[in-house]
Design an enzyme around this catalytic site. Structure first.
Site, PDB file in Angstrom:
ATOM      1  N   ASP A 479       0.831  -1.207   0.000  1.00  0.00           N
ATOM      2  CA  ASP A 479       0.000   0.000   0.000  1.00  0.00           C
ATOM      3  C   ASP A 479       0.871   1.266   0.000  1.00  0.00           C
ATOM      4  O   ASP A 479       2.065   1.212   0.300  1.00  0.00           O
ATOM      5  CB  ASP A 479      -0.889  -0.042   1.259  1.00  0.00           C
ATOM      6  CG  ASP A 479      -2.160   0.772   1.121  1.00  0.00           C
ATOM      7  OD1 ASP A 479      -2.284   1.535   0.151  1.00  0.00           O
ATOM      8  OD2 ASP A 479      -3.035   0.649   2.009  1.00  0.00           O
ATOM      9  N   ASP A 549     -10.574   2.158  -3.262  1.00  0.00           N
ATOM     10  CA  ASP A 549     -11.110   1.976  -1.910  1.00  0.00           C
ATOM     11  C   ASP A 549     -12.630   2.035  -1.919  1.00  0.00           C
ATOM     12  O   ASP A 549     -13.268   1.732  -0.918  1.00  0.00           O
ATOM     13  CB  ASP A 549     -10.575   3.061  -0.971  1.00  0.00           C
ATOM     14  CG  ASP A 549      -9.246   2.660  -0.371  1.00  0.00           C
ATOM     15  OD1 ASP A 549      -8.837   1.497  -0.536  1.00  0.00           O
ATOM     16  OD2 ASP A 549      -8.607   3.517   0.265  1.00  0.00           O
TER      17      ASP A 549
HETATM   18  C1  DGJ Z   1      -5.728   2.023   1.959  1.00  0.00           C
HETATM   19  C2  DGJ Z   1      -6.116   0.797   1.192  1.00  0.00           C
HETATM   20  O1  DGJ Z   1      -6.574   1.141  -0.074  1.00  0.00           O
HETATM   21  C3  DGJ Z   1      -7.149   0.018   1.984  1.00  0.00           C
HETATM   22  O2  DGJ Z   1      -7.590  -1.065   1.248  1.00  0.00           O
HETATM   23  C4  DGJ Z   1      -6.535  -0.393   3.286  1.00  0.00           C
HETATM   24  O3  DGJ Z   1      -5.496  -1.291   3.052  1.00  0.00           O
HETATM   25  C5  DGJ Z   1      -6.042   0.819   4.034  1.00  0.00           C
HETATM   26  N1  DGJ Z   1      -5.187   1.633   3.237  1.00  0.00           N
HETATM   27  C6  DGJ Z   1      -5.319   0.413   5.287  1.00  0.00           C
HETATM   28  O4  DGJ Z   1      -4.757   1.471   5.918  1.00  0.00           O
END
Ligand code: DGJ
Length: 736
Positions: A479, A549
């Site tokens: 990430d 997200d």
């Molecule tokens: C952003 C990601 O896109 C989410 O899926 C998740 O992993 C969060 N970060 C966790 O902090």
């Protein structure tokens, strides 16, 4: 296929599967662009370029030939300062402060196959017969600059890749102020420009607009390719749609700040340039040093936007993505993020695995919150050590508990970041990007590690490697949750500070290469707050990306449809999440959430333990169905049928390469009163064959039979539904 050089006319002809890319040397000096589009025969006698005298405001470089002006000549890699007033592909500054340069042809070399770019992601060949390449060397002798333009043409695609290598062959240093990956002058301006724009949770929405005199620019200055604008543009003939018309795609294999520009000059020529964003960039080339630009992948389609997308899909899936998972089915996963956020312990994770097993899931991913003291997003990034409070028996114990239920185990990292509240930051406050004396702007309470530094990179590789080696981890979610500010490095001298952002990208690519090659059996998925770095550069290291997200089924129709303009389905992570949806608070039925998520790399991201028995039965059916359809969805050909950006519904389909099997996904987002009878024209089928068609979620007894030609030219009757958020998957099988 191949590259033909006609020495009589000094013409280079790059022939793709059904396209031609032609360049010509003018007066043995200037490299002109002649044609890119439908294929023409290999031998021709030149004379394809019309060179006309204009006016004194387009000066000539040759007093004996006033028609020859760099300002009007269609070029391949335009310079700045010596009579071309259009946007240049590069610009240099010499020690005396001047910025004028002009490239002329020196030599060329044609060779089989394709060479890899040092330290940068790029498309590749598996054997030399798949492609042919040419290096064209251009020089500015006065300043000692050698520029090698590299082109590769693929045998089985209408794709040409381009990249550039700058070399200082003189005695004095040269500063690159602009070093783009290609330039090209198309002969007219009757184009629309398509690009993909958005923001967090609303990525890659399609925008299309006419280009006009002057510049149409898209760019990122964020230090990442970004949610806002994807490193891709297409120029489309005015009538181009999914099936018809010409589409010219330009995609940059890079994950940092970029620019893509289409500039129309007063004579209706369209100059296209693309590469690393020159904004706040420079690169010092000492005598003998080189600079390699990222690769741009140019795709031509005479079959509309759909044809262009399918070329990108296959090329990127098979000749950009790498590793064991490139051709392997991707596992159906349960991710605990929206199920628990930071509030979990080993028992809760094991419970998810237990129910996951019952439902047929294959992989459990433990997301953010397992390390340091990370009970919220305010701390601990950089402290990649297991939180003993949440997981007292450590990661190996949790991995084996998950494995004992028959699921593989995956883990989340955010390796490019550091929290100010972390032991790492307390020990190494200079390890983040920063500018002395300035505020270190935090985003999500975190700072960006300075990956231009070897010590930072080595530290991260060591700690991540230790965890991955400590237990059977078969998947990693990588990430990255903020963009760069105060871009500066503690180790670079003042004259190289503007190299920091690109050095960061080179450092990131080095780290990802080291980690992914050390763990070839691990499936890596990239992520940046969802799809903030959904770009070809990342796909080279990690064959899939968390698309967004935003897991709302309605929003996902747009996001996935837009993403499919360039990126293959096998690259898109898509999960069923809870309702009301956490991002938009919308309630959609499990069926529609399933159908939307099954159109990508399928998974769930909710608390499975809260399911009713009825939900569990429905999910079991979804999972079983996806397992049957998975090869078709992940590796079939993708056709967009109806756009969620227009109207109240959306549809797309997947067709197997042999056309024997297909799947249509139809979504009615909003019901309409007293609607018209709609038919959906399918694509990609074998016109002369018959297909049986049935609802994938129902028994196949209720099947109907249609000719491929009927389905494509007349269409499939769509149901009339009352109610919003309805969807159906249709399976099609060719009759023998
Ligand atoms: C952003 C990601 O896109 C989410 O899926 C998740 O992993 C969060 N970060 C966790 O902090």
């Amino acid at each position: 296929m191949g590259i033909i050089y006609d020495s009589a006319t000094q013409t280079f002809h790059l022939q793709g599967k059904s396209s031609s890319y032609i360049m010509q040397l003018i007066k043995s000096k200037y490299l002109a662009h002649v044609h890119w589009g439908r294929q023409v025969r290999g031998s021709h006698s030149g004379g394809l370029l019309a060179i006309r005298r204009r006016c004194s405001f387009s000066p000539s470089t040759d007093p004996n030939d006033l028609a020859l002006s760099l300002d009007t000549l269609p070029q391949e890699f335009p310079s700045y300062g010596s009579s071309d007033f259009r946007v240049p592909a590069y610009q240099v500054q010499m020690v005396n402060g001047t910025t004028v340069s002009e490239l002329t042809y020196e030599s060329h070399r044609i060779y089989q196959g394709k060479q890899q770019l040092e330290g940068l992601p790029a498309t590749y060949t598996e054997n030399d017969g798949e492609a042919e390449s040419i290096d064209i060397v251009m020089t500015d002798q006065q300043i000692g600059l050698k520029v090698t333009l590299t082109y590769t043409v693929f045998r089985d695609y209408d794709a040409v890749t381009r990249s550039v290598r700058f070399e200082n062959v003189g005695d004095h240093s040269i500063k690159l102020l602009r070093a783009l990956s290609f330039g090209m002058d198309l002969p007219h301006a009757e184009f629309d420009m398509l690009h993909l724009s958005g923001t967090w949770a609303r990525e890659r929405h399609i925008e299309r607009r006419p280009i006009v005199t002057g510049g149409s620019v898209i760019e990122s200055r964020r230090g990442a390719s970004s949610h806002s604008l994807n490193p891709f543009i297409a120029l489309l003939s005015k009538q181009a749609d999914e099936e018809h018309g010409e589409a010219y795609g330009f995609s940059l294999v890079y994950s940092g700040s970029f620019i893509a520009q289409a500039e129309v000059d007063p004579y209706g020529t369209t100059r296209v340039v693309m590469g690393i964003n020159p904004f706040d960039f420079s690169w010092l080339l000492e005598s003998g040093q080189c600079f390699q630009t990222p690769e741009a992948v140019l795709v031509y389609s005479a079959e509309g936007i759909g044809g262009m997308s399918r070329t990108y899909h296959k090329l990127y899936r098979t000749r950009l993505c790498r590793g064991e998972f490139r051709d392997q089915s991707r596992p159906i996963l349960i991710n605990n993020w929206e199920a628990t956020y930071f509030n979990f312990n080993a028992d809760k994770i094991e419970e998810l695995a237990e129910v996951g097993k019952e439902l047929g899931l294959e992989l459990l991913v433990l997301d953010d919150g397992w390390f340091g003291k990370r009970d919220n997003d305010k701390s601990s990034l950089g402290d990649w050590f297991v939180d003993q409070n949440k997981l007292p028996k450590g990661m190996p114990d949790l991995a084996s508990r998950v494995n004992s239920h028959g699921l593989e185990f995956g883990l989340w990292f955010e390796p490019e970041m550091v929290s100010p509240d972390s032991n790492l930051y307390r020990s190494h406050p200079d390890w983040c990007l920063h500018v002395p004396g300035r505020r270190r702007t935090e985003a999500r309470q975190q700072l960006v590690l300075d990956y231009s530094r070897q010590d930072v990179r080595d530290y991260i590789v060591t700690v991540i490697t230790d965890i991955l080696a400590s237990c059977p981890i078969s998947y990693v979610k990588w990430d990255m949750n903020r963009n760069m500010t105060e871009i500066g490095s503690a180790l670079l001298p003042s004259e190289r500070q503007r190299e920091t952002a690109h050095r960061y990208m080179l450092g990131l690519y080095e780290v990802m290469e080291r980690i992914t090659s050390a763990f070839p059996k691990v499936l890596f998925e990239s992520c940046s707050g969802g799809g903030g770095r959904f770009d070809p550069g990342m796909l080279y290291y990690m064959p899939q990306t968390w698309t967004s997200d935003n897991t709302d089924a309605v929003e996902r129709l747009k996001i996935q449809y837009g993403t499919s303009i360039v990126y293959p389905i096998s690259a898109m992570g898509a999960h069923v999440s809870a309702v009301p949806n956490h991002q938009v608070h919308r309630n959609t039925p499990l069926d529609m959430r399933g159908h939307a998520a099954m159109s990508g790399n399928f998974g769930y991201e909710l608390d499975l333990t809260a399911f009713t028995e009825a939900d569990k039965e429905a999910v079991k059916r979804q999972v079983a169905l996806y397992k049957e359809l998975r090869p078709l969805i992940q590796f079939g050909e993708f056709y967009r049928l109806s756009s969620p950006f227009q109207g109240v519904d959306a549809a797309w389909m997947f067709v197997s390469e042999d056309r024997k099997e297909a799947l249509v996904a139809y979504f009615q987002v909003l019901a309409q009163p007293n609607p018209s009878l709609k038919k959906l024209r399918l694509k990609g089928l074998e016109a002369s064959k018959n297909y049986c068609v049935y609802d994938a979620d129902a028994s196949d007894e209720a099947m109907e039979f249609f000719g491929g030609d009927q389905l494509m030219h007349i269409g499939l009757h769509l149901p009339i539904w009352k109610g919003d958020f309805r969807s159906r998957l249709y399976r099609l099988r060719m009759e023998e």
